[in-house]
Design a protein around this motif. Structure first.
Motif, short mmCIF file in Angstrom:
data_model
loop_
_atom_site.label_atom_id
_atom_site.label_comp_id
_atom_site.label_asym_id
_atom_site.label_seq_id
_atom_site.Cartn_x
_atom_site.Cartn_y
_atom_site.Cartn_z
N LEU A 66 0.81 -1.21 0.00
CA LEU A 66 0.00 0.00 0.00
C LEU A 66 0.85 1.27 0.00
N PRO A 67 1.83 1.43 0.91
CA PRO A 67 2.65 2.64 0.84
C PRO A 67 3.48 2.72 -0.44
N ARG A 68 3.90 1.56 -0.93
CA ARG A 68 4.68 1.55 -2.17
C ARG A 68 3.84 2.05 -3.35
N THR A 69 2.60 1.65 -3.39
CA THR A 69 1.70 2.12 -4.45
C THR A 69 1.45 3.61 -4.33
N VAL A 70 1.21 4.09 -3.11
CA VAL A 70 1.00 5.52 -2.90
C VAL A 70 2.23 6.31 -3.31
N ILE A 71 3.41 5.82 -2.97
CA ILE A 71 4.65 6.50 -3.33
C ILE A 71 4.81 6.56 -4.84
N ALA A 72 4.53 5.45 -5.53
CA ALA A 72 4.66 5.44 -6.99
C ALA A 72 3.68 6.42 -7.64
N LEU A 73 2.45 6.47 -7.14
CA LEU A 73 1.46 7.40 -7.69
C LEU A 73 1.89 8.85 -7.47
N ALA A 74 2.28 9.17 -6.23
CA ALA A 74 2.63 10.55 -5.90
C ALA A 74 3.90 10.99 -6.62
N ALA A 75 4.94 10.15 -6.60
CA ALA A 75 6.19 10.51 -7.25
C ALA A 75 6.01 10.65 -8.76
#
Length: 340
Positions: A66-75
Motif C-alpha cells: 500500500l505505501p509503495r503504491t502511494v509512493i509510486a502514484l505521488a512521485a
C-alpha cells in the motif's frame, strides 16, 4: 479516460502482486478491513488474527504494497508536473526536473546526513532530500539572478547545470572514499521502492500536494508565458512573478518526488511530451494529463520491477529508463511533439 482506466488497473495490480504470494481474496479482505477499521488502535497482529490470516500476509499488503503504491502514484504525478513546468520555464522541450540541480542537491544532502549525523533512517533521508532540494534551487536562483536582477531561462539553466555538476562531483568523491558506508545511497539512487514505507511517504506527501496545487494554479499564466515575454506582459501576466512561482513549484514537486522514489530519469521528460502530443500545448489540459500519464508509467514500471526477476526485484529507476528511452526517441521525432 483510457489513462484513468489504465491507472486504476495498474494500481490494483500494484496492490495484488508482489514477491510474497497472497490470494486476491485475502488482499481484498485486508484492504477492506484497513479502510473500515482505521483509527481502531489495533496493531497488525490483532487485525490479522481478527481476519484469520497470517501477520506476514497482513503486513505485506498494508506495510509494504500500500505505501509503495502511494509512493509510486505521488512521485509519478509530481515528476510529470515538474517536467512540464520546467519545459515552460526554460522554453526547452527537452528540459527535465533535475535541470535546476534538485537531484544533485538532494543526493548531496543525504551524503551530508550520513557523514555528519550518521543517518540511516528513511525519515531522515526524506528530510535531507527536501532540505537539499530547496537549498540547491535557492542557490541556483541566486546565481542565476546575480547582477541581472531578473530571472531568465538561460541563466537558470546554466546555473542549474553548473551547480548540479559540482554537487554530483563532490557526492561521487565522498561515496568512493567509503563505498561500504554509502552503500545505502546506491539503493536510494537506483529508485528501489521495495525499501520505502510509510515512514518515507508521510513526510513528503504534503510537500508534493502543495506543489501540485501550485502547478495547476499556474496553468493560465504559463499559457501566456509560452507566447514570449512581451506578449505575456501585454496579456497582463506578471512574467517575473510567474517564473518565481514556477521555480518554487518545480522545487516542491521534484524535491518531494526525489525524496519519495529517488532520482527517477526520463519520466519528467517523457510524460509532458506524450501529453503535448495528445492534447496540444494548452497548459490547462496538458498539466493534468502529464501528471496522470506520469503516474501510469511510474506504477507500471513498479509492477514490472516486481515481475521481471520474480521473486527478486529490479529497481524502478532501471525499468523507467528502459521504458522511457525508446519512447522518448520516438516522440521527439514527431513534429507535433517537438515544440512547446
Amino acid at each position: 479516460m483510457v489513462a484513468l482506466a489504465a491507472l486504476a488497473l495498474l494500481t490494483a495490480a500494484s496492490l495484488y502482486l508482489g514477491s510474497r504470494p497472497v490470494a486476491p481474496a485475502t488482499v481484498s479482505r485486508i484492504l477492506f478491513d484497513a479502510a473500515t477499521s482505521a483509527g481502531s488502535g489495533q496493531g497488525p497482529q490483532q487485525r490479522a488474527e481478527a481476519l484469520s490470516i497470517t501477520t506476514q500476509d497482513y503486513s505485506a499488503v498494508i506495510a509494504l504494497r500500500l505505501p509503495r503504491t502511494v509512493i509510486a502514484l505521488a512521485a509519478g504525478a509530481a515528476l510529470g508536473l515538474a517536467g512540464a513546468l520546467m519545459q515552460v520555464l526554460t522554453r526547452n522541450p527537452l528540459a527535465e526536473p533535475g535541470l535546476l540541480g534538485v537531484n544533485a542537491g538532494a543526493a548531496f544532502a543525504v551524503v551530508l546526513a550520513i557523514v555528519l549525523l550518521g543517518a540511516s533512517s528513511p525519515a531522515v533521508f526524506v528530510a535531507a532530500c527536501l532540505v537539499g532540494a530547496f537549498l540547491a534551487t535557492g542557490a541556483v536562483f541566486l546565481i542565476g539572478t546575480l547582477g541581472a536582477g531578473v530571472i531568465t531561462p538561460e541563466r537558470l539553466t546554466l546555473a542549474g547545470v553548473a551547480l548540479g555538476a559540482v554537487l554530483a562531483g563532490i557526492t561521487s568523491a565522498l561515496r568512493l572514499s567509503n563505498p561500504r558506508e554509502y552503500s545505502i545511497l546506491l539503493i536510494w539512487e537506483s529508485g528501489d521502492l521495495s525499501q520505502r514505507g510509510w515512514e518515507t511517504a508521510l513526510p513528503a506527501l504534503p510537500v508534493a500536494a502543495v506543489g501540485v496545487v501550485l502547478a495547476l494554479a499556474l496553468a493560465g499564466p504559463m499559457n501566456a508565458l509560452t507566447l514570449g515575454e512581451d506578449m505575456a506582459a501585454a496579456l497582463g501576466a506578471h512574467v517575473q512573478r510567474t517564473r518565481f512561482a514556477l521555480v518554487l513549484a518545480i522545487t516542491l514537486l521534484a524535491g518531494s518526488a526525489t525524496a519519495l522514489a529517488g532520482p527517477i530519469v526520463f519520466l519528467g521528460l517523457m510524460a509532458p511530451h506524450v501529453a503535448r502530443w495528445i492534447v496540444g500545448p494548452d497548459q490547462t489540459r496538458l498539466l493534468p494529463l502529464a501528471a496522470l500519464l506520469s503516474a501510469v508509467i511510474m506504477v507500471a514500471a513498479d509492477v514490472l520491477a516486481r515481475l521481471v526477476m520474480w521473486p527478486g526485484e529490479v529497481p524502478v529507476g532501471i525499468i523507467s529508463a528502459l521504458l522511457g528511452a525508446p519512447v522518448l526517441i520516438i516522440l521527439v521525432r514527431r513534429r507535433r511533439a517537438s515544440g512547446i
